[in-house]
Scaffold this motif. Sequence first.
Motif, PDB file in Angstrom:
ATOM      1  N   UNK A  20     -14.024  40.030 -25.506  1.00  0.00           N
ATOM      2  CA  UNK A  20     -14.555  39.025 -24.584  1.00  0.00           C
ATOM      3  C   UNK A  20     -14.352  39.486 -23.154  1.00  0.00           C
ATOM      4  N   UNK A  21     -13.146  39.974 -22.854  1.00  0.00           N
ATOM      5  CA  UNK A  21     -12.848  40.424 -21.496  1.00  0.00           C
ATOM      6  C   UNK A  21     -13.716  41.611 -21.109  1.00  0.00           C
ATOM      7  N   UNK A 215     -17.598  39.596  -8.603  1.00  0.00           N
ATOM      8  CA  UNK A 215     -17.822  38.548  -9.598  1.00  0.00           C
ATOM      9  C   UNK A 215     -17.374  37.238  -8.941  1.00  0.00           C
ATOM     10  N   UNK A 216     -18.308  36.316  -8.768  1.00  0.00           N
ATOM     11  CA  UNK A 216     -17.996  35.029  -8.159  1.00  0.00           C
ATOM     12  C   UNK A 216     -17.947  33.970  -9.262  1.00  0.00           C
ATOM     13  N   UNK A 217     -16.754  33.467  -9.543  1.00  0.00           N
ATOM     14  CA  UNK A 217     -16.626  32.368 -10.502  1.00  0.00           C
ATOM     15  C   UNK A 217     -15.676  31.327  -9.926  1.00  0.00           C
ATOM     16  N   UNK A 218     -15.324  30.314 -10.719  1.00  0.00           N
ATOM     17  CA  UNK A 218     -14.497  29.237 -10.168  1.00  0.00           C
ATOM     18  C   UNK A 218     -13.113  29.726  -9.766  1.00  0.00           C
ATOM     19  N   UNK A 219     -12.589  30.757 -10.448  1.00  0.00           N
ATOM     20  CA  UNK A 219     -11.264  31.267 -10.102  1.00  0.00           C
ATOM     21  C   UNK A 219     -11.312  32.179  -8.874  1.00  0.00           C
ATOM     22  N   UNK A 220     -12.265  33.118  -8.829  1.00  0.00           N
ATOM     23  CA  UNK A 220     -12.303  34.047  -7.705  1.00  0.00           C
ATOM     24  C   UNK A 220     -12.722  33.356  -6.412  1.00  0.00           C
ATOM     25  N   UNK A 315      -0.156  42.031 -14.474  1.00  0.00           N
ATOM     26  CA  UNK A 315       0.047  40.670 -13.970  1.00  0.00           C
ATOM     27  C   UNK A 315      -0.570  39.660 -14.928  1.00  0.00           C
ATOM     28  N   UNK A 316       0.261  38.788 -15.467  1.00  0.00           N
ATOM     29  CA  UNK A 316      -0.187  37.765 -16.406  1.00  0.00           C
ATOM     30  C   UNK A 316      -0.919  36.640 -15.672  1.00  0.00           C
ATOM     31  N   UNK A 317      -1.775  35.950 -16.401  1.00  0.00           N
ATOM     32  CA  UNK A 317      -2.426  34.754 -15.896  1.00  0.00           C
ATOM     33  C   UNK A 317      -1.375  33.722 -15.496  1.00  0.00           C
ATOM     34  N   UNK A 339      -8.837  37.908 -14.652  1.00  0.00           N
ATOM     35  CA  UNK A 339      -8.957  36.490 -14.325  1.00  0.00           C
ATOM     36  C   UNK A 339     -10.351  35.967 -14.636  1.00  0.00           C
ATOM     37  N   UNK A 340     -11.128  36.760 -15.380  1.00  0.00           N
ATOM     38  CA  UNK A 340     -12.492  36.327 -15.620  1.00  0.00           C
ATOM     39  C   UNK A 340     -12.530  35.069 -16.491  1.00  0.00           C
TER      40      UNK A 340
END
Length: 492
Positions: A20-21, A215-220, A315-317, A339-340
Motif C-alpha cells: 500500500x505504501x 504529495x499534498x494530502x491532509x497530513x502534509x 521515524x514512527x507515525x 506519512x502517506x
Amino acid sequence: MRIRMVGGSFLRGNTFHPCIECSVTTLSAVLMKKWPLNNDFTTSNLFYHLQQSLDRTSIQGKAVVNNLEDAHELIDTAISTSLKESKPVYVSISCNLAGIPHPTFSREPTPFSLSPRLSNQMGLEAALKAAAEFLDEAVKPVLVGGPKLRVANATDAFVELADACGYPLAVMPSAKGLVPEHHQHFIGTYWGAVSTPFCAETVESADAYLFAGPIFNDFTTVGYSLLLKKEKAIIVQPNHVVIGNGPAFGCILMKDFLRALGKRLKCNTTAYENYHRIFVPEGHPLKSAPKEPLRVNVLFQHIQNLLSSATAVIAETGDSWFNCQKLKLPQGCGYEFQMQYGSIGWSVGATLGYAQAVPEKRVIACIGDGSFQVTAQDVSTMITYGQRSIIFLINNGEYTTEAVIHDGPYNVIKNWNYTGLVDALHNGEGKCWTTKVHCEEELIEAIETATGDKKDNLCFIEVVVHKDDTSKELLKFGSSVSAANSRPPNPQ
C-alpha cells in the motif's frame, strides 16, 4: 533503479502493508507470495477474493504462476511493469512448482534491461522556457522538494538546480533525508503551521515557488491549511510540469527538466538573504534536575548526538514524526519516514528491512508504545538475523496523536512489560540487550552501553515519559487536523 522484493506466506495480511505504501508513494516493489497447489481446485476462488483486496490498494500488476510453461514470461512482465510504472506488483507462485527446474529458467542469470524513458524534447524546451520566464520575473522565489524526487531519480538534479539558482531550499516532511541538510541554502522542513522555524514564513511569503515531486494530502498540508497560491507555483511531477494555473507540459522527466532549468535561471539569492536576516537559532531544552523524570525533548537531544554518516533514522507515525523532523541530519545519515496513510506500527518492519538492506549503517528507530504493539513480533526476526539497531520505545501509555486529534478513553492503551517481551523473544539466542530508563542519567548510561559494550547487539531502550509530554508541533497539528475532520458534510 532499485526494486524492492517483499515476501510473505499465503494470505498473511501484514504483507499488504508495504505494498500500500509503495503504491501511494509510487515506489517499485514486487510482492511474492506462496500460493496453494496448482492442482487445488479452490485456487482461482481464493485468488478472486484476494484480487479484490489488491485492487483496492492500487497494485499495478498481478501474476498467478500455476503453470511452468508461462512462468518466466509472467514473472518478467510483472518485474518490468513495476520498474516502468514505479508501482508495486503482486506475484503468487504455487508452492508445489517453486522448486521444479524448467528449461525457460537458465542456471546463469539472464541479462534484463528496459528501454530508457526519454523526455519529449519539444515539450521539454517549451516547459523550460515558460518556467524560466516565470521564475526570473519573481523577486523572491523558493524551491521545495517532495517525496517523489526519489522515484524520479531526480535528487541530484534538484540539488544542482539549488546550487545554480541560489533560491532557499526546503523539503516537505516526507522528503526529509532526500536533500542534503548541509546545503548552504537549506532552510528546513516546509510543513505549514508546524514547519521548521522561519521556513513556512519564507516559503509562503515568496512570489514564486517550485515544488518538485510533492504529495499534498491532509497530513502534509496540516488539515489543508497551507497558505499557498496555485498561480504562484510550478509543480514538477515525475513525468509532467504545471506552471501556475497553466500551461501544463507532459512526457517530461523530472530529472531532465530540473537539470536543464538550472542552466537557464538567473541566480537570485533575495529570498535566502531575507531568511538569513530573520533567522534566530533554536534554543536547547532546560537542563534536567537530578533524577528528574525524563522529558521527550531531552531524549531527542541525546538522539541528535548519536547521528553520523554511519547511522540512519526511522521515524514512527505519531509524535516521532515531529521530533525526528527537528533532527539535523549529518551528511550521509539515512532517514525514512512515511506519512502517506499514517499507519502505526510501520516503523518496526521498516527498521527490520532497512537494517537488513544497509547493514553498514546502524539504524536508530523512534517508536511509540501504541505503534509498537501492532508489529512487535518483527523484533524476533531482527534478533534472528543479528541486526544491531537501537530501538527507542517511547512509552507514554496512550495513542498520543489520536488523543490530540480526538480525545477519549479509547486512546489509553494497555501497558506492556516491553523489555520483558523483547527478552522473551530473545530467549537467550542471538545478541539482544534491553533496558528501561526513567531519567536523563539512566538514558545517558543506556546510550553509552548501546554504543559501547553492546554496539554489536540489537539494543532495545524503553523510555518512560509523561502521557502529556508532546511536541508543540503535534499539538498544533492535532488541532488543525481535528478542525479539518470536523467539517460538516456537503449538502445532501
